[in-house]
Scaffold this motif. Structure first.
Motif, PDB file in Angstrom:
ATOM      1  N   ARG A 199     -46.260 -20.904  -0.300  1.00 17.02           N
ATOM      2  CA  ARG A 199     -46.319 -21.572  -1.610  1.00 17.02           C
ATOM      3  C   ARG A 199     -45.297 -20.916  -2.543  1.00 17.02           C
ATOM      4  NH1 ARG A 199     -46.270 -25.651  -3.458  1.00 17.02           N
ATOM      5  NH2 ARG A 199     -46.702 -26.112  -1.327  1.00 17.02           N
ATOM      6  N   PRO A 200     -44.215 -21.648  -2.884  1.00 10.04           N
ATOM      7  CA  PRO A 200     -43.282 -21.122  -3.883  1.00 10.04           C
ATOM      8  C   PRO A 200     -43.935 -21.142  -5.255  1.00 10.04           C
ATOM      9  CG  PRO A 200     -42.642 -23.347  -3.194  1.00 10.04           C
ATOM     10  CD  PRO A 200     -43.848 -22.976  -2.379  1.00 10.04           C
ATOM     11  N   GLY A 213     -43.378 -20.679  -9.487  1.00 13.29           N
ATOM     12  CA  GLY A 213     -42.507 -20.507 -10.639  1.00 13.29           C
ATOM     13  C   GLY A 213     -43.185 -19.521 -11.578  1.00 13.29           C
ATOM     14  N   GLY A 255     -46.137 -20.080 -12.591  1.00 12.88           N
ATOM     15  CA  GLY A 255     -47.566 -20.209 -12.276  1.00 12.88           C
ATOM     16  C   GLY A 255     -48.369 -20.896 -13.374  1.00 12.88           C
ATOM     17  N   TRP A 256     -47.722 -21.734 -14.140  1.00 11.18           N
ATOM     18  CA  TRP A 256     -48.352 -22.343 -15.318  1.00 11.18           C
ATOM     19  C   TRP A 256     -49.244 -23.540 -15.021  1.00 11.18           C
ATOM     20  CZ3 TRP A 256     -45.575 -23.425 -20.553  1.00 11.18           C
ATOM     21  CH2 TRP A 256     -45.292 -22.222 -21.187  1.00 11.18           C
ATOM     22  N   SER A 257     -49.113 -24.165 -13.858  1.00  6.50           N
ATOM     23  CA  SER A 257     -49.744 -25.476 -13.665  1.00  6.50           C
ATOM     24  C   SER A 257     -51.255 -25.385 -13.506  1.00  6.50           C
ATOM     25  CB  SER A 257     -49.156 -26.172 -12.437  1.00  6.50           C
ATOM     26  OG  SER A 257     -47.775 -26.311 -12.596  1.00  6.50           O
ATOM     27  N   ALA A 304     -42.979 -28.614 -24.497  1.00  8.94           N
ATOM     28  CA  ALA A 304     -43.219 -28.011 -25.814  1.00  8.94           C
ATOM     29  C   ALA A 304     -43.022 -26.498 -25.761  1.00  8.94           C
ATOM     30  CB  ALA A 304     -44.631 -28.334 -26.285  1.00  8.94           C
ATOM     31  N   THR A 318     -40.403 -21.904 -15.123  1.00  8.11           N
ATOM     32  CA  THR A 318     -39.117 -21.822 -14.434  1.00  8.11           C
ATOM     33  C   THR A 318     -38.525 -23.231 -14.392  1.00  8.11           C
ATOM     34  OG1 THR A 318     -40.078 -22.245 -12.255  1.00  8.11           O
ATOM     35  CG2 THR A 318     -39.922 -19.934 -12.961  1.00  8.11           C
ATOM     36  N   GLY A 337     -39.867 -25.054 -11.331  1.00 11.79           N
ATOM     37  CA  GLY A 337     -41.292 -25.367 -11.469  1.00 11.79           C
ATOM     38  C   GLY A 337     -41.521 -26.486 -12.463  1.00 11.79           C
ATOM     39  N   THR A 393     -42.864 -30.850 -11.524  1.00 11.95           N
ATOM     40  CA  THR A 393     -44.022 -31.625 -11.993  1.00 11.95           C
ATOM     41  C   THR A 393     -43.655 -32.629 -13.091  1.00 11.95           C
ATOM     42  OG1 THR A 393     -44.584 -29.940 -13.634  1.00 11.95           O
ATOM     43  CG2 THR A 393     -45.604 -29.714 -11.456  1.00 11.95           C
ATOM     44  N   THR A 443     -42.041 -32.157 -16.127  1.00 13.17           N
ATOM     45  CA  THR A 443     -42.300 -31.677 -17.494  1.00 13.17           C
ATOM     46  C   THR A 443     -41.445 -32.434 -18.519  1.00 13.17           C
ATOM     47  OG1 THR A 443     -42.957 -29.519 -16.668  1.00 13.17           O
ATOM     48  CG2 THR A 443     -42.133 -29.593 -18.936  1.00 13.17           C
ATOM     49  N   HIS A 444     -42.034 -32.697 -19.672  1.00 10.78           N
ATOM     50  CA  HIS A 444     -41.348 -33.488 -20.695  1.00 10.78           C
ATOM     51  C   HIS A 444     -41.789 -33.047 -22.083  1.00 10.78           C
ATOM     52  CE1 HIS A 444     -44.972 -35.457 -22.012  1.00 10.78           C
ATOM     53  NE2 HIS A 444     -45.356 -35.235 -20.762  1.00 10.78           N
ATOM     54  N   VAL A 496     -36.943 -24.788  -3.310  1.00 10.86           N
ATOM     55  CA  VAL A 496     -35.719 -25.012  -4.085  1.00 10.86           C
ATOM     56  C   VAL A 496     -35.173 -23.635  -4.450  1.00 10.86           C
ATOM     57  CG1 VAL A 496     -34.758 -25.962  -6.220  1.00 10.86           C
ATOM     58  CG2 VAL A 496     -36.583 -27.187  -5.019  1.00 10.86           C
ATOM     59  N   HIS A 520     -50.315 -36.579 -15.237  1.00  8.56           N
ATOM     60  CA  HIS A 520     -49.380 -35.456 -15.068  1.00  8.56           C
ATOM     61  C   HIS A 520     -49.722 -34.689 -13.793  1.00  8.56           C
ATOM     62  CE1 HIS A 520     -46.826 -32.122 -16.150  1.00  8.56           C
ATOM     63  NE2 HIS A 520     -46.591 -32.586 -17.360  1.00  8.56           N
TER      64      HIS A 520
HETATM   65  C1  LIG Z   1     -49.485 -23.965 -22.128  1.00  7.16           C
HETATM   66  C2  LIG Z   1     -48.867 -25.072 -21.353  1.00  7.16           C
HETATM   67  C3  LIG Z   1     -47.998 -25.930 -22.001  1.00  7.16           C
HETATM   68  C4  LIG Z   1     -47.411 -26.974 -21.303  1.00  7.16           C
HETATM   69  N1  LIG Z   1     -46.597 -27.826 -21.964  1.00  7.16           N
HETATM   70  C5  LIG Z   1     -46.121 -28.899 -21.314  1.00  7.16           C
HETATM   71  C6  LIG Z   1     -45.351 -29.887 -21.988  1.00  7.16           C
HETATM   72  O1  LIG Z   1     -45.083 -29.783 -23.180  1.00  7.16           O
HETATM   73  N2  LIG Z   1     -44.924 -30.955 -21.282  1.00  7.16           N
HETATM   74  C7  LIG Z   1     -45.196 -31.096 -19.954  1.00  7.16           C
HETATM   75  O2  LIG Z   1     -44.790 -32.088 -19.360  1.00  7.16           O
HETATM   76  N3  LIG Z   1     -45.888 -30.152 -19.267  1.00  7.16           N
HETATM   77  C8  LIG Z   1     -46.355 -29.089 -19.929  1.00  7.16           C
HETATM   78  N4  LIG Z   1     -47.078 -28.163 -19.242  1.00  7.16           N
HETATM   79  C9  LIG Z   1     -47.114 -28.234 -17.781  1.00  7.16           C
HETATM   80  C10 LIG Z   1     -46.010 -27.294 -17.186  1.00  7.16           C
HETATM   81  O3  LIG Z   1     -44.742 -27.640 -17.682  1.00  7.16           O
HETATM   82  C11 LIG Z   1     -46.001 -27.417 -15.665  1.00  7.16           C
HETATM   83  O4  LIG Z   1     -47.207 -26.838 -15.232  1.00  7.16           O
HETATM   84  C12 LIG Z   1     -44.829 -26.754 -14.940  1.00  7.16           C
HETATM   85  O5  LIG Z   1     -44.840 -27.178 -13.610  1.00  7.16           O
HETATM   86  C13 LIG Z   1     -44.923 -25.257 -14.945  1.00  7.16           C
HETATM   87  O6  LIG Z   1     -43.777 -24.672 -14.365  1.00  7.16           O
HETATM   88  P1  LIG Z   1     -43.943 -23.312 -13.535  1.00  7.16           P
HETATM   89  O7  LIG Z   1     -42.599 -22.688 -13.406  1.00  7.16           O
HETATM   90  O8  LIG Z   1     -45.013 -22.488 -14.115  1.00  7.16           O
HETATM   91  O9  LIG Z   1     -44.380 -23.902 -12.129  1.00  7.16           O
HETATM   92  P2  LIG Z   1     -45.650 -23.499 -11.214  1.00  7.16           P
HETATM   93  O10 LIG Z   1     -46.894 -23.874 -11.894  1.00  7.16           O
HETATM   94  O11 LIG Z   1     -45.493 -22.105 -10.739  1.00  7.16           O
HETATM   95  O12 LIG Z   1     -45.384 -24.502  -9.995  1.00  7.16           O
HETATM   96  C14 LIG Z   1     -45.479 -25.888 -10.140  1.00  7.16           C
HETATM   97  C15 LIG Z   1     -45.208 -26.540  -8.783  1.00  7.16           C
HETATM   98  O13 LIG Z   1     -43.841 -26.359  -8.439  1.00  7.16           O
HETATM   99  C16 LIG Z   1     -43.735 -25.660  -7.201  1.00  7.16           C
HETATM  100  N5  LIG Z   1     -42.571 -24.782  -7.290  1.00  7.16           N
HETATM  101  C17 LIG Z   1     -42.323 -23.832  -8.206  1.00  7.16           C
HETATM  102  N6  LIG Z   1     -41.127 -23.260  -7.960  1.00  7.16           N
HETATM  103  C18 LIG Z   1     -40.620 -23.869  -6.876  1.00  7.16           C
HETATM  104  C19 LIG Z   1     -39.429 -23.715  -6.114  1.00  7.16           C
HETATM  105  N7  LIG Z   1     -38.497 -22.811  -6.419  1.00  7.16           N
HETATM  106  N8  LIG Z   1     -39.239 -24.520  -5.048  1.00  7.16           N
HETATM  107  C20 LIG Z   1     -40.149 -25.462  -4.718  1.00  7.16           C
HETATM  108  N9  LIG Z   1     -41.298 -25.641  -5.387  1.00  7.16           N
HETATM  109  C21 LIG Z   1     -41.526 -24.846  -6.453  1.00  7.16           C
HETATM  110  C22 LIG Z   1     -45.043 -24.910  -7.045  1.00  7.16           C
HETATM  111  O14 LIG Z   1     -45.339 -24.610  -5.704  1.00  7.16           O
HETATM  112  C23 LIG Z   1     -46.009 -25.919  -7.639  1.00  7.16           C
HETATM  113  O15 LIG Z   1     -46.291 -26.923  -6.695  1.00  7.16           O
HETATM  114  C24 LIG Z   1     -47.685 -27.125 -19.912  1.00  7.16           C
HETATM  115  C25 LIG Z   1     -48.549 -26.255 -19.252  1.00  7.16           C
HETATM  116  C26 LIG Z   1     -49.161 -25.251 -19.963  1.00  7.16           C
HETATM  117  C27 LIG Z   1     -50.123 -24.385 -19.255  1.00  7.16           C
END
Ligand SMILES: Cc1cc2nc3c(=O)[nH]c(=O)nc-3n(C[C@H](O)[C@H](O)[C@H](O)COP(=O)(O)OP(=O)(O)OC[C@H]3O[C@@H](n4cnc5c(N)ncnc54)[C@H](O)[C@@H]3O)c2cc1C
Length: 503
Positions: free
Chosen positions: A63-64, A66, A68-70, A136, A141, A144, A148, A150-151, A217, A451
């Motif tokens: 599991r890659p 980023g 870890g926010w999701s 927002a 990352t 990451g 998903t 993100t917007h 990625v 989402h």
């Molecule tokens: C406080 C908060 C505010 C937020 N605000 C918004 C917002 O304004 N708009 C919006 O649309 N979303 C929002 N989100 C959602 C957030 O943008 C997503 O959860 C985003 O995916 C988080 O990125 P991350 O780097 O933490 O990814 P992670 O949560 O670590 O990973 C997300 C997914 O991507 C995969 N992944 C990560 N890195 C890689 C890689 N290198 N290669 C392949 N797969 C990978 C992971 O395995 C997982 O499946 C918010 C979430 C929180 C908790």
């Protein structure tokens, strides 16, 4: 070595504490010090491929990660090898000689996958460039966030994944350089990254938003626009019910003229209390883009109104005193909202990156959303408020706007989208209120998506119904990219398997 083991096997909890990986063996992908980005990602990708081979041989899923926010737990898999990418975060310029003839290299940057959105913004802005949208917060990352969809609420833009022009992706069978059929990077550049080129529109549209199911990625080519300033207006205003009709038809100018400046806004966001939404002030945020100039009065993110974390911290209170939820929610919104700069305050300005903040972990946060066709806004808003009034639940309702986003699995799949977020304390009551909302939208025959990253209770049947033909194209692209089912399976997890994205 770009991959290093991290301690003993054990538990890993995601950033907001919504999920735990048990028996996780953790590794970190780290940047090197190569002078050229292409050399650095060639070394990293080869190491990732060997690491995948080892995981496969040991029968382990990977599991890659980023940031870890999701909260949807798409980042969770127990008894797996986790790859933390956060320290794989260098960015490199791209020269005109690195791209195909006819491609403009001016706005392009090579970004290692673990680079935070914040870091990408900083690097671009140092070069006189800017992202054109993001979420927002900016603590995700880049890979990451794109994974998903993100917007934010830039009304004429799609999702963050729209910035991606090409990317490097590693599977057990190879290191792939994926770009649209028309091509972007020169063959010499791609060869130097140690990748095999795959120019295919559907595969590209699949990997722009892979939900973590299509391999690892390692690098992205990110596009940008010339750096610009934004002027924020943030205020508390009672919104007239008729204003929803203006928003539904995209008359953002009229909405802005009524509640902020008589100018075309580039960003419009409304946070409302679903209990008596038109009797209590809503929290409004507008951004007006202006051409870049060096001599602006630089404001801090706080002065620009970034962040509204106190809302969720106070959310606990709402859950404990459900009888007072309307008034308490309003109090929480007011306390947590950085009201101002308002129309009559001295104007402040900042770049796109300066107007964002990296969130702190949000205490016991519930967050979910639905994305609808913008033209359904007034009707859907009425249905949602009715659910909260009748059944309770303690979430603030945020309405944001965006255009159709790129990627076959982009939730923003309508030409014009309204995204309605439900943020509040994590509790059965809040989750139940959201469940009632989606059930009612279904009964009312409203088209909507959810989402990938939020607690939206998606399942495979729902994903198949929401994305239809596009899901079939995504799966076909996945199978072209990763033909061997045993290779696809190592990118599986209980959540992703349940969504029908693996296997
Ligand atoms: C406080 C908060 C505010 C937020 N605000 C918004 C917002 O304004 N708009 C919006 O649309 N979303 C929002 N989100 C959602 C957030 O943008 C997503 O959860 C985003 O995916 C988080 O990125 P991350 O780097 O933490 O990814 P992670 O949560 O670590 O990973 C997300 C997914 O991507 C995969 N992944 C990560 N890195 C890689 C890689 N290198 N290669 C392949 N797969 C990978 C992971 O395995 C997982 O499946 C918010 C979430 C929180 C908790």
């Amino acid at each position: 070595m770009p991959i290093v083991p991290l301690g003993e096997s054990g538990r890993w909890t995601n950033y907001h504490g919504t999920g735990v990986c048990e028996d996780a063996t953790r590794f970190a992908l780290r940047s090197g010090d190569a002078a050229r980005g292409r050399d650095e990602i060639a070394i990293a990708a080869a190491t990732v491929r060997a690491w995948l081979g080892e995981a496969l041989a040991k029968g382990k899923r990977v599991r890659p990660l980023g940031a870890g926010w999701s909260p949807s737990n798409v980042n969770i898999c127990s008894d797996a090898w986790l790859l933390h990418t956060r320290r794989f975060n260098r960015c490199f310029r791209i020269a005109a000689s690195d791209v195909l003839p006819g491609v403009d290299a001016a706005g392009l940057m090579l970004v290692e996958a673990g680079t935070l959105v914040d870091e990408v913004s900083d690097k671009l802005e140092a070069e006189g460039r800017s992202l054109w949208t993001s979420g927002a917060g900016n603590g995700q990352t880049f890979a990451g966030a794109a994974a998903t969809g993100t917007h934010g609420s830039m009304v004429a833009r799609g999702g963050i994944q729209d910035h991606i022009r090409a990317l490097q992706l590693v599977t057990p069978a190879g290191v792939h350089w994926v770009e649209p059929a028309a091509g972007v990077m020169s063959d010499a550049f791609i060869a130097a990254t140690g990748s095999t080129v795959l120019r295919d529109d559907d595969v590209f549209a699949a990997v722009q938003l892979p939900v973590g199911a299509l391999g690892i990625v390692t690098a992205l080519v990110v596009d940008s626009v010339p750096k610009f300033l934004v002027r924020p207006i943030q205020n508390l205003r009672k919104v007239d019910c008729a204003a929803l009709d203006w928003l539904a038809v995209g008359d953002f100018r009229r909405f802005s003229a009524a509640y902020a400046l008589d100018r075309d806004p580039d960003f419009v966001q409304m946070i409302v209390n679903p209990y008596k939404p038109f009797k209590r002030p809503a929290m409004l945020r507008f951004l007006y883009a202006e051409p870049w100039r060096a001599n602006y009065d630089q404001a801090t993110p706080g002065e620009m109104g970034a962040g509204y974390d106190a809302l969720s911290l106070l959310g606990r209170l709402l859950d404990d005193y459900p009888w007072a939820r309307g008034a308490l929610l309003q109090f929480a919104m007011k306390m947590g909202y950085a009201a101002g700069p308002d129309v009559d305050d001295p104007p402040v300005h900042g770049t796109w990156g300066e107007g964002l903040d990296t969130h702190r972990p949000l205490a016991d946060l519930f967050n979910a959303s639905v994305t609808i066709d913008r033209s359904d806004l007034a009707h859907v808003f009425e249905l949602i408020c009715g659910v909260y009034t009748r059944h309770g639940g303690s979430t603030a309702v945020t309405v944001r706007f965006m255009e159709r986003a790129q990627g076959l699995l982009a939730p923003a799949r309508f030409t014009h989208n309204a995204v309605i977020d439900f943020d509040g304390p994590r509790s059965p009551r809040t989750a139940e209120a959201y469940a009632r909302v989606v059930e009612l939208l279904d009964r009312a025959g409203v088209d909507f998506t959810r989402h990938w990253a939020k607690s939206c209770h998606l399942d495979g049947a729902r994903v198949a119904a929401d994305y239809g033909e596009d899901l079939q194209r995504w799966r076909a692209a996945r199978n072209r990219l990763i033909p061997d089912p045993t290779h696809r399976a190592i990118f599986g997890s209980p959540v992703l398997d349940g969504l029908g994205l693996t296997g």
